[in-house]
Design a protein around this motif. Structure first.
Motif, mmCIF file in Angstrom:
data_model
loop_
_atom_site.group_PDB
_atom_site.id
_atom_site.type_symbol
_atom_site.label_atom_id
_atom_site.label_comp_id
_atom_site.label_asym_id
_atom_site.label_seq_id
_atom_site.Cartn_x
_atom_site.Cartn_y
_atom_site.Cartn_z
ATOM 1 N N PRO A 32 35.212 71.872 -53.485
ATOM 2 C CA PRO A 32 36.188 71.097 -54.255
ATOM 3 C C PRO A 32 36.313 69.688 -53.672
ATOM 4 O O PRO A 32 36.312 69.519 -52.445
ATOM 5 C CB PRO A 32 37.486 71.872 -54.093
ATOM 6 N N VAL B 224 38.071 65.478 -54.171
ATOM 7 C CA VAL B 224 39.064 64.573 -54.748
ATOM 8 C C VAL B 224 38.495 63.165 -54.657
ATOM 9 O O VAL B 224 37.966 62.778 -53.601
ATOM 10 C CB VAL B 224 40.399 64.659 -53.986
ATOM 11 N N ALA C 61 41.497 75.787 -51.601
ATOM 12 C CA ALA C 61 40.943 74.444 -51.806
ATOM 13 C C ALA C 61 40.658 74.164 -53.277
ATOM 14 O O ALA C 61 40.854 73.040 -53.763
ATOM 15 C CB ALA C 61 39.670 74.276 -50.976
ATOM 16 N N ASP C 62 40.204 75.176 -54.018
ATOM 17 C CA ASP C 62 39.834 74.933 -55.412
ATOM 18 C C ASP C 62 41.037 74.925 -56.352
ATOM 19 O O ASP C 62 40.872 74.878 -57.579
ATOM 20 C CB ASP C 62 38.772 75.919 -55.888
ATOM 21 N N VAL D 136 42.883 72.316 -56.382
ATOM 22 C CA VAL D 136 43.030 70.898 -56.717
ATOM 23 C C VAL D 136 42.510 70.613 -58.130
ATOM 24 O O VAL D 136 41.494 71.166 -58.560
ATOM 25 C CB VAL D 136 42.320 69.968 -55.706
ATOM 26 N N VAL D 137 43.231 69.740 -58.819
ATOM 27 C CA VAL D 137 42.817 69.238 -60.126
ATOM 28 C C VAL D 137 42.967 67.720 -60.074
ATOM 29 O O VAL D 137 44.086 67.204 -60.148
ATOM 30 C CB VAL D 137 43.680 69.802 -61.265
ATOM 31 N N ASP E 242 45.251 79.346 -59.639
ATOM 32 C CA ASP E 242 44.262 78.367 -60.085
ATOM 33 C C ASP E 242 44.953 77.114 -60.634
ATOM 34 O O ASP E 242 45.963 77.196 -61.339
ATOM 35 C CB ASP E 242 43.375 78.956 -61.186
ATOM 36 N N ALA E 243 44.387 75.938 -60.317
ATOM 37 C CA ALA E 243 44.850 74.653 -60.851
ATOM 38 C C ALA E 243 46.315 74.374 -60.512
ATOM 39 O O ALA E 243 47.013 73.697 -61.274
ATOM 40 C CB ALA E 243 44.627 74.588 -62.372
#
Length: 226
Positions: A12, A14, A57-58, A60-61, A134-135
């Protein structure tokens, strides 16, 4: 040669502001009730030391984005936060050492299934289902920044109506102290993101809502709840 039974997941990332670089996310740590008014809002003692929970970690959006409304909840809440992104690691650090680990800062929102959190609290169960879905971590681009942490206003609006407003100076534990405390519990590493707490005014958001947030001197964030 190492082989895998299936392709390993992507790291992931950013975006880094003003650059084509991306920041690889290793782990997300979040500190709870770090603004006095929000601590009171949640029924806590403002003198308590910081406590932490984690998101994958995943979660993040990178914003701007469309964020899916999560399953298994009818009470999803927003929590605007300053996020510290680490470029190096260490353990048992002093606040002075801890602040030197920071690569930069971003604006984040800790999305929370408040109904599931209430059940978990009542039964003394873990918070993962309420926080680590998630998200659940929309985030702005990371602004590289060294030296003293940013100071100024932090605020969030939903559909143009302001819901949260505070000042980074209102933190019970400042950024350096939060990182230092985390380093007593985990060995921190480059790629870690630390969400530093939210001011008062947390509340529900619904499908179709547009959420906008800003941390003065750091950046802005926006997403729509799909």
């Amino acid at each position: 040669m190492t082989t895998y039974p299936f392709p390993p997941p992507a790291v992931p990332v950013v975006p880094v502001e003003g650059s084509s670089d991306v920041f690889p996310v290793r782990r997300i740590l979040c500190v709870g009730r770090n603004y006095a008014a929000h601590a009171r809002e949640m029924g806590a003692d403002t003198r308590d030391p910081p406590f932490f929970f984690a998101k994958p970690a995943d979660a993040v959006v990178p914003a701007p984005a469309s964020v899916p409304y999560p399953s298994a909840t009818s009470d999803l809440h927003h929590e605007i936060e300053l996020v510290a992104a680490l470029k190096a690691g260490g353990e048992n650090l002093t606040p002075e050492q801890a602040i030197d680990l920071v690569f930069g800062y971003a604006v984040g929102v800790d999305l929370t299934r408040r109904d599931l959190q209430a059940v978990a609290k009542a039964k003394s169960h873990p918070w993962e289902a309420a926080k680590a879905f998630d998200a659940s971590a929309p985030i702005s681009a990371i602004r590289p920044m060294s030296g003293p942490p940013p100071q100024g206003a932090i605020f969030l609006s939903v559909n143009g109506v302001e819901k949260q407003r505070g000042d980074l100076a209102d933190m019970i534990w400042n950024v350096a102290e939060v990182i230092a405390k985390a380093s007593q519990l985990w060995r921190l590493e480059a790629g870690d993101l630390i969400f530093t707490g939210t001011p008062e005014g947390v509340g529900p958001i619904a499908r179709g809502d547009k959420v906008e947030g800003e941390v003065e001197g750091v950046g802005k964030l926006s997403f729509t709840l799909a």
